[in-house]
Design a protein around this motif. Structure first.
Motif, PDB file in Angstrom:
ATOM      1  N   ASP A  38       1.394 -12.397 -12.617  1.00  0.00           N
ATOM      2  CA  ASP A  38       0.621 -11.230 -13.036  1.00  0.00           C
ATOM      3  C   ASP A  38       0.559 -10.225 -11.892  1.00  0.00           C
ATOM      4  OD1 ASP A  38       0.139 -12.379 -15.487  1.00  0.00           O
ATOM      5  OD2 ASP A  38      -1.852 -13.120 -14.947  1.00  0.00           O
ATOM      6  N   LEU A  39       0.645  -8.945 -12.241  1.00  0.00           N
ATOM      7  CA  LEU A  39       0.618  -7.878 -11.242  1.00  0.00           C
ATOM      8  C   LEU A  39      -0.510  -6.906 -11.540  1.00  0.00           C
ATOM      9  CD1 LEU A  39       4.429  -6.975 -11.197  1.00  0.00           C
ATOM     10  CD2 LEU A  39       3.211  -8.453  -9.598  1.00  0.00           C
ATOM     11  N   LEU A  40      -1.130  -6.388 -10.509  1.00  0.00           N
ATOM     12  CA  LEU A  40      -2.121  -5.326 -10.632  1.00  0.00           C
ATOM     13  C   LEU A  40      -1.591  -4.121  -9.872  1.00  0.00           C
ATOM     14  CD1 LEU A  40      -4.869  -4.178 -11.430  1.00  0.00           C
ATOM     15  CD2 LEU A  40      -5.812  -5.194  -9.348  1.00  0.00           C
ATOM     16  N   ILE A  41      -1.354  -3.036 -10.618  1.00  0.00           N
ATOM     17  CA  ILE A  41      -0.816  -1.820 -10.019  1.00  0.00           C
ATOM     18  C   ILE A  41      -1.883  -0.738 -10.130  1.00  0.00           C
ATOM     19  CG2 ILE A  41       1.020  -0.101 -10.125  1.00  0.00           C
ATOM     20  CD1 ILE A  41       2.714  -2.429 -11.390  1.00  0.00           C
ATOM     21  N   GLU A  42      -2.322  -0.245  -8.996  1.00  0.00           N
ATOM     22  CA  GLU A  42      -3.449   0.683  -8.951  1.00  0.00           C
ATOM     23  C   GLU A  42      -3.069   2.139  -9.187  1.00  0.00           C
ATOM     24  OE1 GLU A  42      -5.014  -0.226  -5.072  1.00  0.00           O
ATOM     25  OE2 GLU A  42      -6.444  -1.635  -5.934  1.00  0.00           O
ATOM     26  N   ASP A  43      -1.807   2.491  -8.967  1.00  0.00           N
ATOM     27  CA  ASP A  43      -1.449   3.898  -9.017  1.00  0.00           C
ATOM     28  C   ASP A  43      -0.299   4.173  -9.976  1.00  0.00           C
ATOM     29  OD1 ASP A  43      -1.371   6.591  -8.452  1.00  0.00           O
ATOM     30  OD2 ASP A  43      -0.747   6.378  -6.375  1.00  0.00           O
TER      31      ASP A  43
ATOM     32  N   ARG B 290       0.020  -0.357  -4.869  1.00  0.00           N
ATOM     33  CA  ARG B 290      -0.140   1.069  -5.122  1.00  0.00           C
ATOM     34  C   ARG B 290       0.940   1.569  -6.065  1.00  0.00           C
ATOM     35  NH1 ARG B 290       1.381   6.002  -4.024  1.00  0.00           N
ATOM     36  NH2 ARG B 290       3.036   5.522  -2.583  1.00  0.00           N
TER      37      ARG B 290
ATOM     38  N   HIS C 232       0.845  -1.197   0.000  1.00  0.00           N
ATOM     39  CA  HIS C 232       0.000   0.000   0.000  1.00  0.00           C
ATOM     40  C   HIS C 232       0.877   1.243   0.000  1.00  0.00           C
ATOM     41  CE1 HIS C 232      -3.522  -2.418   0.478  1.00  0.00           C
ATOM     42  NE2 HIS C 232      -3.086  -2.922   1.611  1.00  0.00           N
TER      43      HIS C 232
ATOM     44  N   GLY D 288      -1.319  -8.779  -3.505  1.00  0.00           N
ATOM     45  CA  GLY D 288      -2.554  -8.183  -3.989  1.00  0.00           C
ATOM     46  C   GLY D 288      -2.255  -6.982  -4.869  1.00  0.00           C
ATOM     47  N   ALA D 289      -3.287  -6.231  -5.138  1.00  0.00           N
ATOM     48  CA  ALA D 289      -3.129  -5.004  -5.925  1.00  0.00           C
ATOM     49  C   ALA D 289      -2.117  -4.101  -5.226  1.00  0.00           C
ATOM     50  CB  ALA D 289      -4.460  -4.298  -6.070  1.00  0.00           C
TER      51      ALA D 289
END
Length: 168
Positions: free
Chosen positions: A161-166, A145, A121, A142-143
């Motif tokens: 696989d990656l999830l980048i929110e910012d 930042r 985060h 997880g996702a």
């Protein structure tokens, strides 16, 4: 070492040198003692502060330090806003975790072996001087930042696989 005396024996334990928690004096007779010796640079989990020497033996890790975060502890490292935790290779065991929050940064100079949980985060920075892999084939992440790739020597290979929110 294993000691198997033929008769009842009183042992006295004493450790000298260093600073807590790496050294302590134990005086007086000792009965039924189990001694656990953690490998150097293993997270002790006294509190959640990555940058507290109480959590590491012999001290807070740096850019050339390989660290292990074992499972089955009460406290796991949290890197809060305004702080950076740095290490070369990081191993997160099953049941263990590392968390970044706010502007906190986990600066990884080597590779991550993740069998636990990486919670981002804050920011994860990959700044090694050779090829790096991230985030580790096992464990969970997880996702996120923010992920900063600052490795210009060998690049970074993602193995999940990656999830980048910012920000990347």
């Amino acid at each position: 070492a294993t000691v198997n005396p033929a008769v009842t024996t009183t042992y006295y334990l004493r450790s000298e040198g260093g600073t807590a928690p790496c050294a302590a004096n134990v005086n007086g007779p000792v009965g039924g003692v189990t001694v656990t010796i953690n490998p150097v640079n293993t997270w002790l989990g006294v509190n959640t502060d990555w940058n507290s020497a109480l959590n590491w033996c012999p001290g807070v890790p740096g850019a050339a330090t390989d660290v292990t975060i074992p499972g089955a502890l009460l406290n796991y490292p949290i890197i809060p806003s305004g702080f950076t935790g740095t290490a070369r290779n990081i191993t997160i065991a099953a049941g263990a975790s590392i968390t970044t929050t706010g502007t906190g940064i986990l600066d990884i100079k080597g590779n991550l072996v993740n069998s636990g949980n990486l919670v981002n985060h804050g920011e994860i920075k990959l700044s090694g001087g050779a090829a790096q892999t991230f985030p580790g084939a096992g464990g969970t992440i997880g996702a996120m930042r923010s992920l900063t790739i600052a490795n210009t020597f060998g690049g970074v290979t993602t193995n999940k696989d990656l999830l980048i929110e910012d920000v990347i």
